[in-house]
Design an enzyme around this catalytic site. Structure first.
Site, PDB file in Angstrom:
ATOM      1  CB  CYS A  47      62.099  88.145  43.657  1.00 33.34           C
ATOM      2  SG  CYS A  47      62.913  89.582  44.234  1.00 33.34           S
ATOM      3  CG  HIS A  84      57.279  88.579  41.115  1.00 37.89           C
ATOM      4  ND1 HIS A  84      57.453  87.911  42.464  1.00 37.89           N
ATOM      5  CD2 HIS A  84      58.235  89.178  40.898  1.00 37.89           C
ATOM      6  CE1 HIS A  84      58.630  88.595  42.990  1.00 37.89           C
ATOM      7  NE2 HIS A  84      59.099  89.225  41.831  1.00 37.89           N
ATOM      8  CG  HIS A 124      59.680  93.553  45.603  1.00 40.18           C
ATOM      9  ND1 HIS A 124      59.592  92.315  45.978  1.00 40.18           N
ATOM     10  CD2 HIS A 124      60.118  93.543  44.447  1.00 40.18           C
ATOM     11  CE1 HIS A 124      60.197  91.571  44.789  1.00 40.18           C
ATOM     12  NE2 HIS A 124      60.615  92.342  43.890  1.00 40.18           N
TER      13      HIS A 124
END
Length: 429
Positions: free
Chosen positions: A175, A317, A356
């Site tokens: 990520c 995030h 996500h």
């Protein structure tokens, strides 16, 4: 850390001049901005695969429906397009959009000085899955199998289509990969090796195998919400239960400001610095004191000649997992030890909108932050009604907020104890 202080072009800031988006319910930068600023979730019922509810209770995802590459790539030879995967065509379309949005014409940048840097966590897993299962007997019937099976093909084929002859590469680092791709682009531009970099990400993880991976980590990682898919992702909330999978591609056009201004380009924002850190700690969690992330934010800001007191917004995030939520909130408290919750800068997450997207997530955050700086409006964290007591600070939960701010920080975390920070600022004439 991408500390540009020793490079000759540091006095010529890097700016974002173009944004290209192919995401669920989103085919343009204007649609992207409307969705994130107005809090319009693009997460819906999962249709990509079925599974027994007792073994895979996943019901929501941010899926792209009805994609047609010809709207974005009208000059792509159909015989070539037939050899490319959906992932390749989506990424190529996002890059074409970014270049067009930047107004970057064929003769504006010398091809040898135009680069493409992409990020993807898992690459063409969606293509390989039926091949490995033996469900696609025609997979190797043409030479396109070589394109479809390589993680770097979206970047390489995008470069060929757009005529980029500079650095062309793909980062794969979970990520934080999107942020790190931007870091590579900053170094290319600051060193003078490239005059423009098309930097982006692509991710297509809506597969049962990926869902099983995250379910194996335990409850609270992958959302099992079914009643209302648009509420499946609830970052910083007391009733959080994890994230939903999302897919798509976003590409930014980055240039030195002098290059952009010379051709009268519209500038969204400046990218001041990037800092990346491997804690060399636990492989699946990050430092939960907040001190390591706070220290990395300070490093990035110092490289840009700024300080935490200057920051007006944090783009989180925001995965709606307990460890991530706590790590971000504690980092803010460590950065501002003398402030109470009400005095902390606002932070928000766009994952309730697009899910996500792993290797793409940092690019989405950078695009969202650039547009917030450009419009001087903060996008909200939606689905937040009762904050976790440890996350009880400003999440812009009431909706989009008009404001005046000059400096923003984007946060990114990843497996492997990776942390990444991006500092961005307004680009005033």
């Amino acid at each position: 850390m991408t500390d540009l202080s020793d490079l000759p072009a540091v006095l010529d800031p890097v700016v974002v001049t173009g944004v290209g988006t192919v995401l669920p319910g989103t085919r343009s930068v204007s649609e992207f901005w409307q969705h994130i600023s107005r809090g319009r979730s693009q997460i819906g019922p999962l249709t990509r695969f079925d599974g027994p509810a007792e073994t895979l209770p996943v019901h929501a995802a941010a899926e792209i429906h009805g994609f047609d590459h010809t709207a974005h790539l009208p000059d792509l030879d159909p015989s070539h397009a037939r050899k490319y995967s959906r992932e390749i065509l989506v990424a190529m379309s996002a890059l074409a959009q970014a270049r067009a949005d930047a107004g970057l014409g064929a003769g504006d940048i010398e091809p040898r000085r135009l680069s493409v840097v992409f990020s993807s966590s898992r690459g063409p897993l969606a293509w390989w899955q039926p091949v490995i299962r033996g469900e696609d007997p025609a997979a190797f019937d043409d030479k396109g199998a070589m394109f479809r099976g390589l993680p770097g093909s979206p970047a390489s084929l995008s470069a060929i289509h757009t005529g980029a002859q500079g650095l062309v590469t793909t980062v794969s680092n979970a990520c934080v990969g999107g942020h790190q791709a931007i870091g590579l682009a900053l170094r290319e531009l600051a060193s003078g090796s490239s005059d423009a970099v098309l930097v982006g990400g692509h991710e297509f993880p809506i597969l049962p195998e990926v869902a099983h991976c995250y379910r194996a980590l335990g409850r609270g990682v992958l959302s099992a919400e079914s009643a209302d898919p648009t509420r499946a992702v609830r970052p910083y909330s007391a009733d959080r239960e994890g994230f939903a999978l999302g897919e798509g591609s976003v590409v930014l056009c980055l240039e030195r400001e002098s290059t952009a201004r010379a051709r009268n380009a519209r500038v969204y924002a400046r990218i001041l610095s990037h800092a990346s850190l491997n804690e060399a700690g636990h492989p699946t969690t990050m430092d939960l004191t907040g001190k390591i992330t706070a220290g990395l934010v300070v490093e990035a800001l110092e490289a840009a000649g700024r300080a935490p007191e200057d920051v007006g917004y944090f783009c989180g995030h925001g995965t709606a997992t307990r460890y991530n939520d706590l790590a971000e909130s504690r980092a803010l408290r460590a950065l501002y030890p003398d402030r109470g919750p009400a005095g902390l800068p606002p932070i928000s997450s766009n994952k309730p909108i697009y899910g996500h997207t792993f290797g793409l997530a940092g690019i989405i955050n950078a695009a969202a932050t650039a547009l917030m700086l450009h419009h001087q409006r903060l996008a909200p964290t939606i689905n937040l009604t009762t904050p976790d007591p440890e996350c009880d600070h400003d999440h812009v939960a009431e909706g989009a907020r008009d404001t005046s701010f000059d400096l923003a920080v984007s946060l990114s975390f990843a497996f492997g104890s990776q942390t990444s920070v991006l500092a961005m600022a307004t680009a005033r004439s």
